[in-house]
Design an enzyme around this catalytic site. Structure first.
Site, PDB file in Angstrom:
ATOM      1  CG  HIS A  27      71.609  -7.313  -1.401  1.00 57.29           C
ATOM      2  ND1 HIS A  27      70.927  -8.497  -1.516  1.00 57.29           N
ATOM      3  CD2 HIS A  27      70.919  -6.404  -2.123  1.00 57.29           C
ATOM      4  CE1 HIS A  27      69.867  -8.295  -2.297  1.00 57.29           C
ATOM      5  NE2 HIS A  27      69.836  -7.038  -2.670  1.00 57.29           N
ATOM      6  CG  HIS A  58      70.865  -2.542  -4.952  1.00 59.07           C
ATOM      7  ND1 HIS A  58      70.100  -2.089  -3.914  1.00 59.07           N
ATOM      8  CD2 HIS A  58      70.433  -3.825  -5.206  1.00 59.07           C
ATOM      9  CE1 HIS A  58      69.247  -3.047  -3.537  1.00 59.07           C
ATOM     10  NE2 HIS A  58      69.423  -4.095  -4.316  1.00 59.07           N
ATOM     11  CD  GLU A  68      67.833  -6.031   0.139  1.00 56.76           C
ATOM     12  OE1 GLU A  68      68.017  -4.971  -0.468  1.00 56.76           O
ATOM     13  OE2 GLU A  68      67.191  -6.977  -0.356  1.00 56.76           O
TER      14      GLU A  68
HETATM   15  C1  BGC Z   1      65.859  -5.630  -4.790  1.00 54.89           C
HETATM   16  C2  BGC Z   1      65.423  -6.544  -5.904  1.00 54.89           C
HETATM   17  C3  BGC Z   1      66.603  -6.914  -6.717  1.00 54.89           C
HETATM   18  C4  BGC Z   1      67.581  -7.591  -5.784  1.00 54.89           C
HETATM   19  C5  BGC Z   1      68.796  -8.162  -6.427  1.00 54.89           C
HETATM   20  C6  BGC Z   1      66.877  -6.362  -3.967  1.00 54.89           C
HETATM   21  O1  BGC Z   1      67.343  -5.557  -2.956  1.00 54.89           O
HETATM   22  O2  BGC Z   1      64.793  -5.188  -4.005  1.00 54.89           O
HETATM   23  O3  BGC Z   1      64.426  -5.934  -6.691  1.00 54.89           O
HETATM   24  O4  BGC Z   1      66.240  -7.737  -7.784  1.00 54.89           O
HETATM   25  O5  BGC Z   1      67.942  -6.717  -4.774  1.00 54.89           O
HETATM   26  O6  BGC Z   1      69.417  -7.297  -7.211  1.00 54.89           O
END
Ligand code: BGC
Length: 338
Positions: free
Chosen positions: A174, A105, A303
């Site tokens: 998110h 991310h 997402e």
């Molecule tokens: C990911 C997860 C992660 C979460 C929160 C998601 O987009 O796929 O693996 O733990 O985000 O950070």
């Protein structure tokens, strides 16, 4: 559509953070400057009761101190990049690693942790960010704009960007949805228009295989409750539920979710090739807006994005953004009741 703003709090450096409210008919959405984060999304249920279908917090401090990217705009690359490494135009780049040995991310200070410049542009909320050359290891200065609007019965999120050097780019939002507005999402019904998914390795990185959903916990071609098969096989068990990318066949709608309790139906339309279903497997117990209790399975995320680690899988749709070329992508979360 109308837009108003209120002071929400301050960053540790003293910078003010505003909460912007967009209203259109019986829908409204709050977005804060920190992370260009969607803080609330209020839609009517089948009896007309306003229901806030996303998780969020009441203070800037909670956004800064809690993990999970709740409601945030995520970039420069949403999801994981193996070892934070990729090669572009013959040059190897190394990104910040913030998820074990991997990049997740956008790195240590991704776009979710930046204070964006937000403006009311003709009744739509335009959020601007400049990500400098070398930001978390990414090449090129990237100018990005995310526009939130309430239109066509939903929340539209429009992403635009351009870079002065070739780079990679894969933004998402998110948001953590719970159509009931509270409690667990276990009994909410989900359909995903995908024949294939990208199975994960132990680090939640794609193995490279495109696997047919048939006969697995990933078959959401017809409606299933989220919890029904969340512990069924090796594609969910090691991760405590769903944390996986689906290869979308149909993008309009790509996904559909409904609650039997209040009749709210959400449809996701996107121009993106994939969607990560994440069922909040890692969400620790914490307090949210108005004293709400959040934790494991309090919400699900859909997402929309390019596939995880796609820069290291050249056979997949490309996340390369060439210098001077405009990136353009839209996801709409539409609501109705049944
Ligand atoms: C990911 C997860 C992660 C979460 C929160 C998601 O987009 O796929 O693996 O733990 O985000 O950070």
């Amino acid at each position: 559509m109308s837009i108003s703003k209120k002071l929400f709090g301050k960053m540790p450096c003293g910078k003010e953070v505003y909460c912007w409210t967009i209203t259109n008919g019986n829908m409204s959405a709050d977005i804060i400057d920190y992370g260009a984060t969607l803080r609330s999304l209020i839609v009517p249920d089948k009896n007309g009761n306003p229901t806030d279908v996303v998780l969020g917090y009441d203070t800037v401090e909670e956004y800064i101190n809690n993990d999970g990217y709740i409601g945030a705009t995520v970039g420069r690359f949403a999801n994981r990049i193996c070892k934070g490494k990729f090669t572009l135009n013959g040059k190897e780049y190394t990104l910040a690693t913030n998820d074990g040995p991997n990049h997740l991310h956008g790195g240590n200070i991704g776009y979710d942790k930046m204070v964006w410049d937000i403006k009311d542009e003709d009744g739509e909320l335009a959020c601007y960010l400049t990500s400098p050359d070398g930001d978390e290891g990414y090449p090129g200065t990237l100018e990005m704009k995310v526009t939130y609007a309430l239109k066509d019965g939903g929340l539209s999120i429009h992403y635009e960007a351009a870079s002065d050097k070739d780079t990679i780019f894969n933004p998402t939002n998110h948001a953590y949805f719970n159509l009931d507005g509270e409690g667990k999402i276990n009994e909410q019904y989900l359909k995903i228009n995908a024949d294939y998914f990208t199975p994960n390795d132990a680090d939640c990185l794609p193995t490279g295989e495109l696997k047919a959903v048939e006969g697995t916990s990933m078959d959401f071609k017809d409606f299933h409750t989220i919890a029904e098969r969340a512990d069924m096989d090796e594609y969910v068990k090691p991760y405590g539920g769903y944390d996986v990318n689906f290869v979308l066949n149909v993008k309009s709608p790509a996904c559909e979710v409904y609650s039997d309790k209040n009749g709210i139906v959400m449809q996701v339309e996107t121009t993106e090739p994939g969607v990560q279903l994440y069922t909040g497997n890692g969400t620790s117990d914490r307090l949210g807006k108005n004293g709400a209790q959040y934790g494991w399975r309090s919400a699900f995320c859909l997402e929309t994005q390019h596939y995880p680690d796609c820069i290291n899988h050249p056979e997949w749709p490309s996340c390369i953004l060439k210098a001077g070329i405009k990136f353009d992508s839209t996801t709409v979360y539409k609501f109705k009741t049944k």
